[in-house]
Design a protein around this motif. Sequence first.
Motif, PDB file in Angstrom:
ATOM      1  N   ILE A 234      -2.694  -1.285  -4.679  1.00  0.00           N
ATOM      2  CA  ILE A 234      -3.178  -0.814  -3.366  1.00  0.00           C
ATOM      3  C   ILE A 234      -4.307  -1.718  -2.883  1.00  0.00           C
TER       4      ILE A 234
ATOM      5  N   THR B  64       1.176   3.817  -3.162  1.00  0.00           N
ATOM      6  CA  THR B  64       0.738   5.206  -2.916  1.00  0.00           C
ATOM      7  C   THR B  64       1.864   6.177  -3.256  1.00  0.00           C
TER       8      THR B  64
ATOM      9  N   GLY C 165      -2.825  -4.956  -1.815  1.00  0.00           N
ATOM     10  CA  GLY C 165      -2.161  -4.772  -0.534  1.00  0.00           C
ATOM     11  C   GLY C 165      -3.140  -4.753   0.617  1.00  0.00           C
ATOM     12  N   PHE C 166      -4.275  -4.081   0.424  1.00  0.00           N
ATOM     13  CA  PHE C 166      -5.312  -4.036   1.460  1.00  0.00           C
ATOM     14  C   PHE C 166      -5.902  -5.424   1.682  1.00  0.00           C
TER      15      PHE C 166
ATOM     16  N   ILE D  11       0.838  -1.209   0.000  1.00  0.00           N
ATOM     17  CA  ILE D  11       0.000   0.000   0.000  1.00  0.00           C
ATOM     18  C   ILE D  11       0.868   1.252   0.000  1.00  0.00           C
TER      19      ILE D  11
END
Length: 250
Positions: free
Chosen positions: A200, A107, A203-204, A103
């Motif tokens: 992302i 980002t 990753g979450f 994440i």
Amino acid sequence: MEIFTHAETWLALLTLTFFEVVLGIDNIIFISIVSNKLPIEHRARTRNIGLLLAMGVRILLLLTITWVMKFTEPLFFVPHWISEHGFMSGKDIILIFGGLFLIAKSTREINHEMEGEDDLDTENTGKKANVTNVIVQIILLDVIFSFDSILTAVGLTKEIFIMIIAVVLSIGIMMIFSGRISEFIHKHPSMEVLALGFLILIGFMIFLEGLGKDIPKGYIYFAVVFSMMIEMVNIRARTKRKKAKEEFHE
């Protein structure tokens, strides 16, 4: 070699290789994005070195499968509102930190893309440091994703030799297509931002998996593939409009 005379062996090998490639799609996207930050003459070599080292790590994990399986055993207990399992294992901790890393990294890359920052160094030492950094990131991410592939492999076959062949074949496929994917993403910045958004999300999902949440991955991959197909249609439409404008001005 006698095991290759059985149809079940070939079926397990093909199935394992397919799953390794599917589970490695997000890995290929990540590798393509981070390698694009390097000077063009270093990209292909860095991708291949990173993938080969990652393959070595994955084979090592397979050879120590008994030790790896212990990572699913409880290390300490936690309240159920933290983890639905009621405990934390080595695998959970790796997935939590791996998800947070993915994440944060994605980002940061989106921020670089939006701000127009340039990661390329002009100093030779800077290039070397960047190459090393990219290779380390490739290996770390592959270790994180290895747990899913290893657990899937154990569920499909008990033959370590078959698992290793599937890993080698899947890494070979990744090496073949990673360059094309990297070039396509570099050529279309909008696709890079979409891919980073996908990372992302992955990753979450990994982070939640570390907390014991069961997230159906099929829905996520379907949404991502659908979004990328729409973006490819947009890219093709923009290309046609640009070509039409050029012909009109001529």
